[in-house]
Write a protein that holds these residues in place. Structure first.
Motif, PDB file in Angstrom:
ATOM      1  N   GLN B 117       7.609  -3.035   9.202  1.00 23.88           N
ATOM      2  CA  GLN B 117       6.815  -1.983   8.364  1.00 23.88           C
ATOM      3  C   GLN B 117       7.722  -1.074   7.432  1.00 23.88           C
ATOM      4  N   GLU B 121       8.780  -1.145   3.425  1.00 24.91           N
ATOM      5  CA  GLU B 121       8.016   0.042   2.643  1.00 24.91           C
ATOM      6  C   GLU B 121       9.396   0.691   1.955  1.00 24.91           C
ATOM      7  N   GLU B 122      10.298   0.640   2.652  1.00 21.53           N
ATOM      8  CA  GLU B 122      11.477   1.342   1.880  1.00 21.53           C
ATOM      9  C   GLU B 122      11.922   0.285   0.776  1.00 21.53           C
ATOM     10  N   PHE B 126       4.963  -3.980   1.205  1.00 19.14           N
ATOM     11  CA  PHE B 126       3.934  -3.558   2.074  1.00 19.14           C
ATOM     12  C   PHE B 126       3.584  -4.901   2.884  1.00 19.14           C
ATOM     13  N   ASP B 130      -1.858  -4.055  10.470  1.00 18.37           N
ATOM     14  CA  ASP B 130      -1.519  -2.800  11.291  1.00 18.37           C
ATOM     15  C   ASP B 130      -2.371  -2.477  12.561  1.00 18.37           C
ATOM     16  N   LYS B 213       3.685  -2.061  -2.594  1.00 19.88           N
ATOM     17  CA  LYS B 213       3.250  -0.856  -1.701  1.00 19.88           C
ATOM     18  C   LYS B 213       2.458   0.023  -2.525  1.00 19.88           C
TER      19      LYS B 213
END
Lengths: 458, 458
Positions: B117, B121-122, B126, B130, B213
């Motif tokens: 994750q 996300e970096e 996304f 979860d 994201k």
């Protein structure tokens, strides 16, 4: 024959629903009418109990069964190629329940897609799967895992099937799935039945997921000076969270066919290729998404962004998109292809088709769902003799499917395999996968009586 | 034993990755550590080839195999209850590709969820699934079809698995699924493998779908004077297209446990039950959704709508929600349950639990995912002796699962069946469904060597 009729009438005690004489051609083919099978009888059950009775009878006697809905399929799925019984489910066409608390509808498999869509929309709800053929049944849609234009935002039929009741080949009735949103309770039999093209069981009840009806919908035409430029734009549109409902592509040469057929004018005639975009949802959200999409495409390589605010123009654009297959068929017989490739390989695949068209001298028209790599391709007969057509078509189609697989693609994005695409599917699919599919078939249908020579079967 | 070690070292030529002596307890159990198996060896492969070699070896010799990821499961899935080999996939933990053009990532099964994750996300992407346990592996998530809080908006792990590479029990390697968005090409082997709890094949590669994201995320606490009132509100929140990411419910008595455990204060202490809502997406869209949700809940029966703008309060609320199981475990041993019921039956189910708690004198704590009917229930041991605990737990759990099925529910929404829930799952599931699952197992694993006594197996 008299004996069979008597036995079937013992299960279905309504002589009008067991046909053994003067069987109409429509029961022996698909919507294209090119392949034709034979049948001992056509049976039209009205209940799960009747379906179960017929299947038990057929299984005991090892009689082949071909289930069918409206018969709108394009790949011979409803052709009784092995003879036996045709099981027509169109009389099982009731909407049994609309459950506002779980956002589900429970329907019989013979419910017609467009009737169902209209019914739920009147109640403020929405059934997103939207394949081109609105006269198909829900049961047929589930059996082919039908897709359609709205798949970019909403997914395909598989994503809206919560539960199924189905009759196994031996007549036993199972329930797979439920109204539960999550499920980690054993193997997913439901997902195995979806897209199985009636080879594992006969669907007799469907629990479908609904969503709130979108408030509004806006479409736009985006012209480009090449298809490649258009496909590149698609990646940006998705990446920028503009959340489009549909992203269709059409090349100019294809537009031309539609214009001539319908006598209407598509906007921005000087372009080489177009995207047609739709956005739906709440008003403010849609307007914001449209604005962002406009910025994105104009910043990349679009020639314009034509929001279809004029009602007549909006209608014309979608009418033309919807009529492309008919526009082709008005000119010549054609073979419909619905290959899917990873979205970033669409332009390369269309490029290959265009090259092949030149090399082979066989006209090919492609358009389709740019947002998910699902290419609709019409391979056109022209004025070839039957023998020429068969030979050249087979050669070109083999090359097309082989290329698709080299690009990481698959035989079918939404039509299924049936009989017509079996040759290519079997050639390109790994032997181990086919073996597993056939073993699974055996777990459901040991005697192999249900659509048992279609799709992955030998 | 020396012979086995020699043979395994022929396949895996690194002595550190074949353990036959002093096998640590962690390899013989799950995260709860209550069930314990035995193993001839623990093997840590680093490639598909090694997995294939081990499986072929085991299949030829009919040695049982138990695959595992991080071992964070709660139902005994990783317990080698039949002895044999433990196949630990945690060294296969590489992210192999991030494909910005198809919005997919290809990873090995041992990649840890939270690492994955963070990685995507970096890069502005996304991965929506979860589940609460962030230290689980992706392979484990797929094997249980893990869910989690964001399922209301985004769906579960199944919805993000595009393709799998897996090693069959006999060592053969298959690919199921692909980077294609649509697929109507034969039976969905991919969907059969997802959620199969390692009973059909060993996953060795995963192609996962990513989305852009979300720009921002907003949470709110909504207090009610009864759980029933809260659950009724959930239906309105969904129906009004407010598009929530998560809808969690917690009763006051459960909040109290968390407050005592963490020494923090939950807002609006005078309420009886709470919803915790999250919305994510683009800023303007999220603000509009939050406003509409606020209007909806206040028009129905909420006592307040507390938008968590204060960073400390936001952190405390989610910290408390995340710590509920630990808060329970700090007081006593507990049995975790993850029953799922249709969303409109959640309140009735919780009502039943509360009644049973009074009648039985056994403390029960429930909270969970109100947006999808997935109830997390801790059945609490208290100061019972082992014998009392076993007997009373079994009786109460049987009643709980039976009630869930009567309400149209299922054994597991996200944890899976494993060993711990098998008794209840087998009792409540139709015999015909179980028979089909076992036949399918036979199609993959004729000798029944892979996790062959878990979940739906006898």
């Amino acid at each position: 024959m008299a004996e069979i009729l008597q036995e079937l009438n013992f299960i279905i005690q309504d002589k009008n629903r067991v046909i053994t004489e003067k069987i109409e051609d429509k029961y022996l083919s698909d919507t294209l009418g090119r392949l034709k099978g034979t049948a001992l009888a056509v049976v039209l059950p009205v209940s799960t109990k009747e379906v179960s009775g017929i299947m038990k009878w057929a299984y005991d006697r090892e009689v082949q069964v071909t289930p069918r809905g409206a018969g709108t399929n394009l790949v011979g799925s409803t052709v009784p190629d092995q003879g036996g019984i045709v099981l027509d489910l169109t009389l099982m066409n009731h909407i049994l329940e609309l459950d506002f608390e779980t956002f589900t509808a429970t329907v019989e498999p013979g419910v017609i897609l467009q009737d169902f869509q209209a019914y739920v929309e009147e109640k403020g709800l929405f059934y997103p799967p939207d394949p081109g053929e609105k006269l198909a049944t829900i049961g047929g849609n589930i059996s082919t895992n039908a897709g359609g234009m709205r798949a970019v935002k909403y997914g395909v039929t598989r994503d809206y099937v919560m539960g199924l009741e189905a009759v196994l080949p031996d007549g036993k009735v199972i329930e797979a799935g439920s109204k539960n949103i999550k499920d980690s309770s054993g193997l997913s039999l439901k997902n195995l039945l979806i897209g199985s093209e009636g080879t594992l069981a006969v669907i007799t009840k469907c629990i479908l997921k609904l969503v709130p009806k979108p408030e509004t919908s806006v479409s736009a035409v985006v012209p480009f000076d090449s298809l490649g430029a258009g496909i590149e734009s698609v990646l940006h549109i998705i990446k920028e969270s503009t959340n489009p409902t549909a992203i269709e592509f059409v090349e100019k040469k294809v537009i031309k066919l539609g214009e001539d057929f319908l006598h209407i004018q598509f906007p921005y005639p000087e372009a080489k290729a177009y995207l047609i975009l739709t956005f739906d949802g709440r008003e403010e959200e849609v307007l914001a998404n449209v604005q962002r999409a406009k910025n994105v495409v104009l910043e990349t390589n679009a020639l314009d962004f034509i929001k279809l605010e004029d009602k007549k123009l909006l209608e014309d654009v979608w009418k033309l998109r919807g009529a492309l297959v008919k526009a082709v068929e008005a000119v010549s017989e054609q073979e419909p292809v619905d290959i899917v490739v990873p979205i970033n390989r669409t332009a390369e695949f269309i490029g290959f088709i265009n090259e092949l068209e030149k090399e082979s001298g066989m006209q090919m028209v492609s358009f389709g769902h740019a947002g998910d790599g699902n290419v609709h391709l019409c391979v056109i007969r022209g004025n070839r003799s039957q023998a020429e057509w068969e030979a050249e078509k087979s050669k070109n189609m083999s090359a097309i499917y082989h290329k698709a697989y080299k690009l990481g693609g698959l035989t079918s994005g939404e039509h299924g395999i049936g009989l017509s695409k079996k040759e290519y599917f079997l050639k390109e699919t790994d032997a181990l996968n086919l073996e597993l599919m056939r073993s699974i078939k055996g777990a459901f249908d040991e005697k192999r009586i249900l659509n048992s020579h279609k799709a992955y079967n030998i």
